[in-house]
Design an enzyme around this catalytic site. Structure first.
Site, PDB file in Angstrom:
ATOM      1  CE1 TYR A 215      -2.332   3.209   2.704  1.00  0.00           C
ATOM      2  CE2 TYR A 215      -3.632   2.605   0.786  1.00  0.00           C
ATOM      3  CZ  TYR A 215      -3.379   3.463   1.845  1.00  0.00           C
ATOM      4  OH  TYR A 215      -4.173   4.568   2.036  1.00  0.00           O
TER       5      TYR A 215
ATOM      6  CG  ASP B 222       5.827   3.539   0.479  1.00  0.00           C
ATOM      7  OD1 ASP B 222       4.630   3.522   0.123  1.00  0.00           O
ATOM      8  OD2 ASP B 222       6.211   4.080   1.523  1.00  0.00           O
TER       9      ASP B 222
ATOM     10  CE  LYS C  48       2.568   4.749   8.073  1.00  0.00           C
ATOM     11  NZ  LYS C  48       1.231   4.600   8.653  1.00  0.00           N
TER      12      LYS C  48
HETATM   13  P1  KE4 Z   1      -0.545   8.297   4.673  1.00  0.00           P
HETATM   14  O1  KE4 Z   1      -1.094   9.004   3.460  1.00  0.00           O
HETATM   15  O2  KE4 Z   1      -1.609   7.495   5.386  1.00  0.00           O
HETATM   16  O3  KE4 Z   1       0.252   9.207   5.600  1.00  0.00           O
HETATM   17  O4  KE4 Z   1       0.539   7.247   4.172  1.00  0.00           O
HETATM   18  C1  KE4 Z   1       0.167   6.291   3.194  1.00  0.00           C
HETATM   19  C2  KE4 Z   1       1.138   5.132   3.245  1.00  0.00           C
HETATM   20  C3  KE4 Z   1       2.116   5.043   2.274  1.00  0.00           C
HETATM   21  N1  KE4 Z   1       3.023   4.038   2.286  1.00  0.00           N
HETATM   22  C4  KE4 Z   1       2.996   3.086   3.249  1.00  0.00           C
HETATM   23  C5  KE4 Z   1       4.015   1.981   3.227  1.00  0.00           C
HETATM   24  C6  KE4 Z   1       2.013   3.131   4.274  1.00  0.00           C
HETATM   25  O5  KE4 Z   1       1.988   2.168   5.221  1.00  0.00           O
HETATM   26  C7  KE4 Z   1       1.068   4.167   4.276  1.00  0.00           C
HETATM   27  C8  KE4 Z   1      -0.039   4.264   5.318  1.00  0.00           C
HETATM   28  N2  KE4 Z   1      -0.114   3.176   6.239  1.00  0.00           N
HETATM   29  C9  KE4 Z   1      -1.416   2.922   6.819  1.00  0.00           C
HETATM   30  C10 KE4 Z   1      -1.274   1.795   7.832  1.00  0.00           C
HETATM   31  N3  KE4 Z   1      -0.697   0.631   7.330  1.00  0.00           N
HETATM   32  C11 KE4 Z   1      -1.978   4.136   7.445  1.00  0.00           C
HETATM   33  C12 KE4 Z   1      -3.113   3.891   8.381  1.00  0.00           C
HETATM   34  C13 KE4 Z   1      -4.388   4.470   7.842  1.00  0.00           C
HETATM   35  O6  KE4 Z   1      -4.635   4.360   6.607  1.00  0.00           O
HETATM   36  O7  KE4 Z   1      -5.145   5.034   8.665  1.00  0.00           O
END
Ligand code: KE4
Length: 429
Positions: free
Chosen positions: A144, A239, A267
Protein backbone atom coordinates in the site's frame (compact mmCIF):
# COMPACT_ATOMS: atom_id res chain seq x y z
CA UNK A 1 -14.15 -2.67 31.30
CA UNK A 2 -16.88 -0.45 29.98
CA UNK A 3 -16.76 1.55 26.78
CA UNK A 4 -19.93 3.63 27.29
CA UNK A 5 -18.41 7.00 26.45
CA UNK A 6 -16.46 5.68 23.44
CA UNK A 7 -19.63 4.03 22.14
CA UNK A 8 -21.65 7.21 22.66
CA UNK A 9 -19.06 9.36 20.88
CA UNK A 10 -18.76 6.84 18.03
CA UNK A 11 -22.52 6.79 17.48
CA UNK A 12 -22.56 10.58 17.31
CA UNK A 13 -19.46 10.69 15.09
CA UNK A 14 -21.16 8.42 12.56
CA UNK A 15 -23.64 11.24 11.92
CA UNK A 16 -20.89 13.72 11.05
CA UNK A 17 -17.92 11.73 9.70
CA UNK A 18 -18.13 8.89 7.14
CA UNK A 19 -18.06 5.69 9.21
CA UNK A 20 -17.39 7.84 12.28
CA UNK A 21 -13.66 7.86 11.57
CA UNK A 22 -11.15 9.88 9.59
CA UNK A 23 -9.43 6.78 8.24
CA UNK A 24 -11.16 3.46 7.54
CA UNK A 25 -8.83 1.06 9.35
CA UNK A 26 -9.61 2.83 12.67
CA UNK A 27 -13.24 1.77 12.45
CA UNK A 28 -12.61 -1.63 14.04
CA UNK A 29 -15.01 -3.21 11.50
CA UNK A 30 -12.37 -5.89 10.77
CA UNK A 31 -12.32 -7.01 14.42
CA UNK A 32 -16.01 -6.61 15.31
CA UNK A 33 -15.33 -3.80 17.75
CA UNK A 34 -16.53 -0.18 17.72
CA UNK A 35 -13.53 2.15 17.98
CA UNK A 36 -12.15 3.54 21.21
CA UNK A 37 -12.06 7.29 21.61
CA UNK A 38 -8.74 8.21 23.15
CA UNK A 39 -8.47 10.96 25.74
CA UNK A 40 -4.69 11.08 26.18
CA UNK A 41 -1.53 9.01 25.89
CA UNK A 42 1.89 8.85 27.45
CA UNK A 43 4.84 6.54 26.90
CA UNK A 44 3.53 3.19 25.66
CA UNK A 45 0.06 3.71 27.12
CA UNK A 46 -3.17 5.17 25.75
CA UNK A 47 -6.21 6.08 27.89
CA UNK A 48 -9.72 6.12 26.44
CA UNK A 49 -12.63 8.39 27.31
CA UNK A 50 -13.94 5.81 29.80
CA UNK A 51 -10.62 5.86 31.67
CA UNK A 52 -9.48 2.43 30.43
CA UNK A 53 -5.70 2.20 29.97
CA UNK A 54 -4.02 0.04 27.29
CA UNK A 55 -0.47 -0.86 26.34
CA UNK A 56 -0.41 0.46 22.75
CA UNK A 57 1.21 -1.49 19.88
CA UNK A 58 -0.20 0.70 17.09
CA UNK A 59 1.64 3.91 17.99
CA UNK A 60 -0.45 5.93 15.54
CA UNK A 61 0.41 3.32 12.82
CA UNK A 62 4.16 3.76 13.14
CA UNK A 63 5.22 7.35 13.90
CA UNK A 64 5.63 6.97 17.67
CA UNK A 65 8.86 4.98 17.82
CA UNK A 66 9.77 6.95 20.97
CA UNK A 67 6.31 6.51 22.54
CA UNK A 68 3.52 9.01 23.16
CA UNK A 69 4.07 12.59 24.44
CA UNK A 70 7.84 12.30 24.34
CA UNK A 71 9.03 15.22 26.53
CA UNK A 72 11.53 16.58 24.00
CA UNK A 73 8.95 16.53 21.19
CA UNK A 74 6.26 18.17 23.35
CA UNK A 75 8.74 20.88 24.41
CA UNK A 76 9.78 21.51 20.79
CA UNK A 77 6.13 21.86 19.76
CA UNK A 78 5.33 24.28 22.58
CA UNK A 79 8.33 26.42 21.69
CA UNK A 80 7.53 26.42 17.99
CA UNK A 81 3.86 27.24 18.54
CA UNK A 82 4.79 30.37 20.44
CA UNK A 83 6.61 31.62 17.35
CA UNK A 84 3.58 31.13 15.12
CA UNK A 85 2.29 27.91 13.54
CA UNK A 86 2.70 28.52 9.80
CA UNK A 87 4.00 31.21 7.49
CA UNK A 88 3.96 29.79 3.96
CA UNK A 89 7.43 31.32 3.71
CA UNK A 90 10.71 29.37 4.08
CA UNK A 91 12.11 28.80 7.58
CA UNK A 92 15.44 27.72 9.04
CA UNK A 93 13.89 24.57 10.52
CA UNK A 94 12.88 23.32 7.03
CA UNK A 95 16.51 23.59 5.95
CA UNK A 96 17.68 21.81 9.11
CA UNK A 97 15.14 19.03 8.50
CA UNK A 98 16.26 18.61 4.87
CA UNK A 99 19.91 18.43 5.94
CA UNK A 100 19.04 15.86 8.63
CA UNK A 101 17.18 13.61 6.15
CA UNK A 102 20.09 13.85 3.68
CA UNK A 103 22.52 12.99 6.51
CA UNK A 104 20.48 9.97 7.69
CA UNK A 105 19.09 8.38 4.50
CA UNK A 106 21.89 6.93 2.33
CA UNK A 107 20.34 7.47 -1.13
CA UNK A 108 18.87 10.93 -0.54
CA UNK A 109 20.82 13.96 -1.83
CA UNK A 110 17.78 16.27 -2.04
CA UNK A 111 14.35 16.05 -0.40
CA UNK A 112 10.96 17.71 -0.70
CA UNK A 113 8.55 17.86 2.26
CA UNK A 114 4.85 17.05 1.79
CA UNK A 115 2.05 16.33 4.27
CA UNK A 116 1.43 12.58 4.08
CA UNK A 117 2.79 9.29 2.81
CA UNK A 118 0.16 9.39 0.08
CA UNK A 119 1.49 12.70 -1.20
CA UNK A 120 5.04 11.37 -1.03
CA UNK A 121 4.23 8.30 -3.13
CA UNK A 122 2.01 10.21 -5.55
CA UNK A 123 4.72 12.82 -6.10
CA UNK A 124 7.49 10.23 -6.48
CA UNK A 125 5.46 8.43 -9.16
CA UNK A 126 4.85 11.69 -11.05
CA UNK A 127 8.55 12.56 -10.80
CA UNK A 128 9.57 9.11 -12.06
CA UNK A 129 7.20 9.39 -15.03
CA UNK A 130 8.34 12.91 -15.81
CA UNK A 131 12.03 12.10 -15.42
CA UNK A 132 11.95 8.92 -17.56
CA UNK A 133 9.25 10.03 -20.00
CA UNK A 134 7.60 6.65 -19.46
CA UNK A 135 4.07 5.79 -18.26
CA UNK A 136 3.97 2.34 -16.68
CA UNK A 137 4.40 1.67 -12.98
CA UNK A 138 4.91 -1.72 -11.31
CA UNK A 139 3.70 -2.20 -7.76
CA UNK A 140 3.07 -5.35 -5.70
CA UNK A 141 -0.02 -7.11 -4.44
CA UNK A 142 -0.61 -6.32 -0.79
CA UNK A 143 1.68 -3.30 -0.79
CA UNK A 144 0.00 0.00 0.00
CA UNK A 145 1.36 3.38 -0.99
CA UNK A 146 -1.49 5.63 0.09
CA UNK A 147 -4.71 6.44 -1.71
CA UNK A 148 -3.55 8.26 -4.87
CA UNK A 149 -5.73 7.14 -7.79
CA UNK A 150 -3.01 5.52 -9.88
CA UNK A 151 -1.97 3.32 -6.98
CA UNK A 152 -5.43 2.06 -6.01
CA UNK A 153 -5.51 -1.03 -8.19
CA UNK A 154 -6.92 -4.46 -7.52
CA UNK A 155 -4.18 -6.95 -6.76
CA UNK A 156 -2.90 -8.34 -10.00
CA UNK A 157 -3.72 -12.03 -10.33
CA UNK A 158 -1.48 -12.97 -13.23
CA UNK A 159 1.34 -11.39 -15.16
CA UNK A 160 0.79 -8.32 -17.27
CA UNK A 161 -2.29 -7.68 -15.20
CA UNK A 162 -2.97 -4.11 -16.14
CA UNK A 163 -4.55 -2.13 -13.38
CA UNK A 164 -8.17 -2.70 -12.54
CA UNK A 165 -9.50 0.05 -10.25
CA UNK A 166 -9.41 -1.05 -6.61
CA UNK A 167 -12.29 1.27 -5.75
CA UNK A 168 -15.20 3.07 -7.42
CA UNK A 169 -14.26 6.59 -8.45
CA UNK A 170 -11.01 5.62 -10.16
CA UNK A 171 -11.49 5.49 -13.94
CA UNK A 172 -9.89 2.57 -15.82
CA UNK A 173 -7.79 5.07 -17.76
CA UNK A 174 -6.07 6.21 -14.58
CA UNK A 175 -4.85 2.75 -13.62
CA UNK A 176 -4.29 1.26 -17.06
CA UNK A 177 -0.56 1.90 -16.73
CA UNK A 178 -0.27 0.38 -13.26
CA UNK A 179 0.76 -3.28 -13.11
CA UNK A 180 0.45 -5.14 -9.82
CA UNK A 181 2.50 -8.32 -9.35
CA UNK A 182 3.04 -10.84 -6.54
CA UNK A 183 5.56 -9.72 -3.88
CA UNK A 184 8.74 -11.81 -3.51
CA UNK A 185 8.42 -13.11 -7.10
CA UNK A 186 11.34 -11.69 -9.13
CA UNK A 187 10.49 -13.95 -12.09
CA UNK A 188 7.11 -12.21 -12.41
CA UNK A 189 8.89 -8.83 -12.61
CA UNK A 190 11.43 -10.14 -15.12
CA UNK A 191 8.67 -11.46 -17.40
CA UNK A 192 6.89 -8.10 -17.45
CA UNK A 193 10.14 -6.16 -17.95
CA UNK A 194 11.18 -8.40 -20.82
CA UNK A 195 8.04 -7.43 -22.73
CA UNK A 196 7.40 -3.88 -21.46
CA UNK A 197 10.54 -2.78 -19.60
CA UNK A 198 11.21 0.19 -21.86
CA UNK A 199 7.79 1.58 -20.91
CA UNK A 200 8.22 1.17 -17.13
CA UNK A 201 8.95 4.47 -15.37
CA UNK A 202 9.36 2.89 -11.94
CA UNK A 203 8.98 -0.09 -9.70
CA UNK A 204 7.61 1.00 -6.33
CA UNK A 205 8.02 -1.40 -3.43
CA UNK A 206 7.76 -1.49 0.34
CA UNK A 207 11.24 -2.89 1.18
CA UNK A 208 9.50 -4.67 4.04
CA UNK A 209 5.83 -5.02 3.20
CA UNK A 210 3.81 -3.90 6.21
CA UNK A 211 0.32 -3.41 4.81
CA UNK A 212 -0.63 -7.04 4.41
CA UNK A 213 0.65 -7.70 7.87
CA UNK A 214 4.48 -7.81 7.87
CA UNK A 215 6.10 -9.71 5.00
CA UNK A 216 9.87 -9.68 4.65
CA UNK A 217 11.71 -9.58 1.32
CA UNK A 218 13.20 -13.00 0.58
CA UNK A 219 17.00 -13.16 0.31
CA UNK A 220 18.16 -11.40 -2.83
CA UNK A 221 14.74 -10.05 -3.78
CA UNK A 222 15.49 -6.36 -3.31
CA UNK A 223 18.89 -6.79 -5.01
CA UNK A 224 17.12 -8.31 -8.03
CA UNK A 225 14.67 -5.39 -8.21
CA UNK A 226 17.65 -3.01 -8.04
CA UNK A 227 19.43 -4.85 -10.87
CA UNK A 228 16.32 -5.03 -13.05
CA UNK A 229 15.63 -1.30 -12.69
CA UNK A 230 19.23 -0.43 -13.55
CA UNK A 231 19.15 -2.72 -16.58
CA UNK A 232 15.92 -1.26 -17.99
CA UNK A 233 16.46 2.37 -16.99
CA UNK A 234 13.43 2.34 -14.68
CA UNK A 235 13.60 4.04 -11.29
CA UNK A 236 13.49 1.93 -8.11
CA UNK A 237 11.26 3.63 -5.54
CA UNK A 238 11.44 2.44 -1.93
CA UNK A 239 8.27 3.32 -0.08
CA UNK A 240 9.80 3.73 3.38
CA UNK A 241 6.82 5.44 4.98
CA UNK A 242 6.84 2.65 7.57
CA UNK A 243 10.44 1.34 7.44
CA UNK A 244 12.05 4.79 7.22
CA UNK A 245 13.93 5.65 10.43
CA UNK A 246 12.38 2.49 11.95
CA UNK A 247 14.63 -0.40 10.85
CA UNK A 248 17.74 1.76 11.26
CA UNK A 249 18.50 5.48 11.30
CA UNK A 250 18.74 5.17 7.50
CA UNK A 251 15.71 2.89 7.21
CA UNK A 252 15.45 -0.30 5.19
CA UNK A 253 17.94 0.92 2.59
CA UNK A 254 20.57 1.08 5.33
CA UNK A 255 19.37 -2.18 6.94
CA UNK A 256 19.53 -4.12 3.63
CA UNK A 257 22.29 -2.06 1.97
CA UNK A 258 20.28 -1.32 -1.20
CA UNK A 259 20.19 2.12 -2.84
CA UNK A 260 16.85 3.06 -4.43
CA UNK A 261 16.57 5.96 -6.86
CA UNK A 262 13.73 7.61 -4.93
CA UNK A 263 12.51 7.15 -1.36
CA UNK A 264 9.09 7.96 0.09
CA UNK A 265 8.99 8.87 3.78
CA UNK A 266 6.23 9.57 6.31
CA UNK A 267 5.07 8.72 9.83
CA UNK A 268 8.26 8.87 11.98
CA UNK A 269 9.62 11.86 10.03
CA UNK A 270 6.80 14.00 11.47
CA UNK A 271 7.20 12.89 15.08
CA UNK A 272 3.43 12.30 15.13
CA UNK A 273 2.48 15.38 13.09
CA UNK A 274 1.34 15.23 9.44
CA UNK A 275 4.57 15.03 7.42
CA UNK A 276 5.62 13.11 4.33
CA UNK A 277 8.66 13.53 2.12
CA UNK A 278 10.24 12.19 -1.03
CA UNK A 279 13.87 12.38 -1.99
CA UNK A 280 16.66 10.92 -4.06
CA UNK A 281 19.59 11.74 -6.31
CA UNK A 282 20.09 15.44 -7.02
CA UNK A 283 19.89 14.84 -10.78
CA UNK A 284 16.37 13.44 -10.40
CA UNK A 285 15.10 15.76 -7.65
CA UNK A 286 16.16 18.91 -9.49
CA UNK A 287 13.43 18.17 -12.01
CA UNK A 288 10.86 19.09 -9.34
CA UNK A 289 9.36 22.62 -9.59
CA UNK A 290 10.47 25.31 -9.23
CA UNK A 291 14.05 24.15 -10.05
CA UNK A 292 12.59 21.83 -12.67
CA UNK A 293 9.45 21.41 -14.71
CA UNK A 294 7.65 18.64 -12.81
CA UNK A 295 4.99 20.27 -10.68
CA UNK A 296 4.24 19.51 -7.03
CA UNK A 297 3.17 21.88 -4.24
CA UNK A 298 1.59 22.13 -0.79
CA UNK A 299 0.31 24.96 1.42
CA UNK A 300 1.52 23.39 4.65
CA UNK A 301 4.50 21.48 3.29
CA UNK A 302 7.45 22.03 5.64
CA UNK A 303 5.14 23.52 8.26
CA UNK A 304 7.46 24.82 11.04
CA UNK A 305 5.46 23.13 13.84
CA UNK A 306 5.61 19.73 12.14
CA UNK A 307 9.25 20.25 11.24
CA UNK A 308 10.10 21.03 14.87
CA UNK A 309 8.47 17.81 16.06
CA UNK A 310 9.97 15.74 13.25
CA UNK A 311 13.45 17.17 13.55
CA UNK A 312 13.47 16.57 17.32
CA UNK A 313 12.46 12.95 16.64
CA UNK A 314 15.20 12.49 14.05
CA UNK A 315 17.80 14.12 16.29
CA UNK A 316 17.09 11.50 18.95
CA UNK A 317 16.99 8.62 16.43
CA UNK A 318 20.15 9.65 14.56
CA UNK A 319 22.16 8.88 17.69
CA UNK A 320 21.25 5.25 16.91
CA UNK A 321 21.12 4.11 20.54
CA UNK A 322 17.52 2.86 20.61
CA UNK A 323 17.59 0.43 17.66
CA UNK A 324 19.33 -2.50 19.34
CA UNK A 325 17.07 -2.07 22.37
CA UNK A 326 13.72 -2.02 20.51
CA UNK A 327 14.83 -4.90 18.28
CA UNK A 328 15.58 -6.96 21.39
CA UNK A 329 12.30 -5.95 23.03
CA UNK A 330 10.38 -6.98 19.91
CA UNK A 331 12.05 -10.35 19.75
CA UNK A 332 11.12 -10.91 23.42
CA UNK A 333 7.51 -10.02 22.67
CA UNK A 334 7.35 -12.18 19.53
CA UNK A 335 8.80 -15.21 21.33
CA UNK A 336 6.15 -14.78 24.01
CA UNK A 337 3.34 -14.55 21.45
CA UNK A 338 4.58 -17.67 19.66
CA UNK A 339 4.81 -19.59 22.93
CA UNK A 340 1.32 -18.50 23.98
CA UNK A 341 -0.10 -19.69 20.65
CA UNK A 342 1.76 -22.99 20.70
CA UNK A 343 0.61 -23.87 24.22
CA UNK A 344 -2.98 -23.04 23.26
CA UNK A 345 -2.73 -25.06 20.04
CA UNK A 346 -3.42 -21.96 17.91
CA UNK A 347 -1.64 -21.80 14.51
CA UNK A 348 0.34 -18.54 14.51
CA UNK A 349 3.09 -17.34 12.17
CA UNK A 350 4.98 -14.34 13.51
CA UNK A 351 6.95 -12.27 10.98
CA UNK A 352 9.24 -9.65 12.44
CA UNK A 353 12.15 -7.37 11.63
CA UNK A 354 13.54 -4.78 14.02
CA UNK A 355 10.71 -3.30 16.07
CA UNK A 356 8.05 -4.23 13.49
CA UNK A 357 6.01 -7.43 13.64
CA UNK A 358 2.78 -9.25 12.84
CA UNK A 359 1.16 -12.46 14.08
CA UNK A 360 -0.72 -14.21 11.26
CA UNK A 361 -3.34 -16.68 12.48
CA UNK A 362 -2.32 -19.32 9.96
CA UNK A 363 0.38 -21.92 9.42
CA UNK A 364 3.40 -20.30 7.76
CA UNK A 365 5.33 -19.29 5.92
CA UNK A 366 3.69 -15.97 5.02
CA UNK A 367 5.66 -14.56 2.10
CA UNK A 368 3.10 -12.66 -0.01
CA UNK A 369 -0.54 -11.54 -0.16
CA UNK A 370 -1.79 -15.00 -1.15
CA UNK A 371 -0.28 -16.69 1.91
CA UNK A 372 -1.22 -13.78 4.19
CA UNK A 373 -4.82 -14.02 2.99
CA UNK A 374 -5.02 -17.57 4.37
CA UNK A 375 -5.06 -16.10 7.90
CA UNK A 376 -8.09 -16.77 10.05
CA UNK A 377 -9.34 -13.20 10.43
CA UNK A 378 -12.07 -14.28 12.84
CA UNK A 379 -9.46 -15.80 15.14
CA UNK A 380 -7.48 -12.57 14.91
CA UNK A 381 -10.60 -10.53 15.72
CA UNK A 382 -11.27 -12.66 18.83
CA UNK A 383 -7.62 -12.32 19.89
CA UNK A 384 -7.85 -8.55 19.43
CA UNK A 385 -10.98 -8.30 21.60
CA UNK A 386 -9.59 -10.60 24.32
CA UNK A 387 -6.37 -8.58 24.46
CA UNK A 388 -8.32 -5.33 24.62
CA UNK A 389 -10.26 -6.63 27.64
CA UNK A 390 -6.88 -7.29 29.25
CA UNK A 391 -5.56 -3.77 28.60
CA UNK A 392 -3.53 -4.38 25.45
CA UNK A 393 -4.24 -2.59 22.14
CA UNK A 394 -3.09 -4.31 18.94
CA UNK A 395 -3.98 -3.15 15.41
CA UNK A 396 -7.73 -3.56 14.71
CA UNK A 397 -6.91 -5.60 11.60
CA UNK A 398 -5.04 -8.84 10.93
CA UNK A 399 -3.31 -7.15 7.99
CA UNK A 400 -1.53 -4.43 9.92
CA UNK A 401 1.77 -4.41 11.81
CA UNK A 402 2.43 -4.02 15.49
CA UNK A 403 5.16 -1.63 16.62
CA UNK A 404 7.38 -1.79 19.69
CA UNK A 405 8.63 1.61 20.85
CA UNK A 406 11.46 2.77 23.08
CA UNK A 407 8.77 3.49 25.69
CA UNK A 408 7.77 -0.21 26.03
CA UNK A 409 9.53 -1.62 29.09
CA UNK A 410 10.04 -5.35 29.69
CA UNK A 411 7.32 -5.34 32.33
CA UNK A 412 4.90 -4.02 29.68
CA UNK A 413 5.99 -6.76 27.30
CA UNK A 414 5.61 -9.43 29.97
CA UNK A 415 2.13 -8.13 30.85
CA UNK A 416 1.30 -8.37 27.15
CA UNK A 417 2.61 -11.95 26.98
CA UNK A 418 0.59 -12.90 30.06
CA UNK A 419 -2.55 -11.45 28.45
CA UNK A 420 -1.73 -13.31 25.22
CA UNK A 421 -1.47 -16.62 27.09
CA UNK A 422 -5.04 -16.11 28.37
CA UNK A 423 -6.36 -14.70 25.06
CA UNK A 424 -4.89 -17.56 23.02
CA UNK A 425 -6.64 -20.09 25.29
CA UNK A 426 -9.95 -18.40 24.43
CA UNK A 427 -9.06 -18.41 20.71
CA UNK A 428 -8.00 -22.04 20.93
CA UNK A 429 -11.43 -22.84 22.44
P1 KE4 B 1 -0.54 8.30 4.67
O1 KE4 B 1 -1.09 9.00 3.46
O2 KE4 B 1 -1.61 7.50 5.39
O3 KE4 B 1 0.25 9.21 5.60
O4 KE4 B 1 0.54 7.25 4.17
C1 KE4 B 1 0.17 6.29 3.19
C2 KE4 B 1 1.14 5.13 3.24
C3 KE4 B 1 2.12 5.04 2.27
N1 KE4 B 1 3.02 4.04 2.29
C4 KE4 B 1 3.00 3.09 3.25
C5 KE4 B 1 4.01 1.98 3.23
C6 KE4 B 1 2.01 3.13 4.27
O5 KE4 B 1 1.99 2.17 5.22
C7 KE4 B 1 1.07 4.17 4.28
C8 KE4 B 1 -0.04 4.26 5.32
N2 KE4 B 1 -0.11 3.18 6.24
C9 KE4 B 1 -1.42 2.92 6.82
C10 KE4 B 1 -1.27 1.79 7.83
N3 KE4 B 1 -0.70 0.63 7.33
C11 KE4 B 1 -1.98 4.14 7.44
C12 KE4 B 1 -3.11 3.89 8.38
C13 KE4 B 1 -4.39 4.47 7.84
O6 KE4 B 1 -4.64 4.36 6.61
O7 KE4 B 1 -5.15 5.03 8.67
Amino acid sequence: MNWNLSNKLYKEACAFIPGGVNSPVRSGKAVGFDPLFIKYAEGCRITDEDGNVYIDYVGSWGPLILGHSHPQIVAALKQAAQRGVSYGIPTRVELEMAKKVVEMVPSIEMVRMVNSGTEAAMSAIRLARGYTGRKKIIKFNGCYHGHADSLLVKSGSGLMTFGIPGTPGVPDEIVQHTISLPYNDPEAVLKVMKSAGEEVAAIIVEPVAANMGVVLPEAGYLEKLRRICTEYGSLLIFDEVITGFRLAPGGAQQHFGIMPDLTCLGKIIGGGLPVGAYGGARQIMERVAPSGDIYQAGTLSGNPLAMSAGLTMLDVLSRGEIYAQIDKKNSHLCAGLEEAATSAGVPLTVNRVGSLGCGFFTKGPVVDLESAARSDTQAYALFFREMLKRGVYFAPSQFEAFFVSAAHEYEDLDRTIQAAQEAMKVVGG
